[in-house]
Design an enzyme around this catalytic site. Structure first.
Site, PDB file in Angstrom:
ATOM      1  N   ASP A   1       0.845  -1.190   0.000  1.00  0.00           N
ATOM      2  CA  ASP A   1       0.000   0.000   0.000  1.00  0.00           C
ATOM      3  C   ASP A   1       0.886   1.249   0.000  1.00  0.00           C
ATOM      4  OD1 ASP A   1      -3.224   0.488   1.040  1.00  0.00           O
ATOM      5  OD2 ASP A   1      -1.832   2.186   1.092  1.00  0.00           O
TER       6      ASP A   1
ATOM      7  N   GLY B   1     -15.656   2.661   4.111  1.00  0.00           N
ATOM      8  CA  GLY B   1     -14.444   3.450   3.847  1.00  0.00           C
ATOM      9  C   GLY B   1     -13.723   3.052   2.572  1.00  0.00           C
ATOM     10  N   GLN B   2     -14.436   2.390   1.645  1.00  0.00           N
ATOM     11  CA  GLN B   2     -13.807   1.981   0.386  1.00  0.00           C
ATOM     12  C   GLN B   2     -13.538   3.200  -0.497  1.00  0.00           C
ATOM     13  OE1 GLN B   2     -16.240  -0.595  -2.070  1.00  0.00           O
ATOM     14  NE2 GLN B   2     -14.480  -1.281  -3.282  1.00  0.00           N
TER      15      GLN B   2
ATOM     16  N   HIS C   1     -10.345  -5.403  -2.888  1.00  0.00           N
ATOM     17  CA  HIS C   1      -9.001  -5.660  -2.365  1.00  0.00           C
ATOM     18  C   HIS C   1      -9.084  -6.033  -0.893  1.00  0.00           C
ATOM     19  CE1 HIS C   1      -9.944  -1.351  -2.232  1.00  0.00           C
ATOM     20  NE2 HIS C   1      -9.308  -1.318  -1.069  1.00  0.00           N
TER      21      HIS C   1
END
Ligand code: AMP
Ligand code: ZN
Length: 117
Positions: free
Chosen positions: A34, A96-97, A103
């Site tokens: 990330d 909160g995507q 993923h």
């Protein structure tokens, strides 16, 4: 080549059109670090086929693809975790995507608290 969306950020990583710090890639999944890590190890595991949401993936993925998403998350957790790890999927606005290609976040290398924010 899997079914990808030309405008999707993570499909561009699958197609290697934008760079990513990959830790695993096969027919079913790509895993990469990330950009904004929330733990010493923070890896995203994505299916190579585009699915915006978990419910889409649940319908479109074959059993091998769905199982591989989980086994890859576990593999990465074992590889980078100390004594456990956390796997998270943020779904929709309340979840909160922010990127609309399914993923799993694999977070490892520190003690996690509960509940999440
Ligand atoms: P979510 O909020 O669950 O949709 O997670 C999206 C994640 O993607 C966030 O943790 C971002 O930091 C991460 N992210 C966005 N763009 C990239 C990128 N190009 N490479 C790696 N991670 C990214
Ligand atoms: Zn996509």
């Amino acid at each position: 080549m899997p079914n990808t969306d030309p405008n999707c950020l993570f499909c561009k990583i699958v197609r290697k059109e934008i760079p990513a710090d990959e830790v695993l890639r096969d027919e079913h999944v790509v895993a990469f670090r990330d950009l904004n890590p929330q733990a010493p190890t923070h890896v995203l595991v994505i299916p190579t086929e585009h699915a915006a949401h978990l419910s889409d993936f649940a319908q479109s993925a074959n059993d091998a693809g769905a199982a591989r998403l989980l086994s890859a998350a576990a593999e990465i957790g074992r590889r980078f975790g100390r004594d456990g790890y956390r796997v998270v999927m943020n779904e929709g606005p309340d979840g909160g995507q922010t990127v609309h290609h399914l993923h799993a976040h694999v977070l490892a290398g520190r003690h996690m608290t509960w509940p999440p924010g």
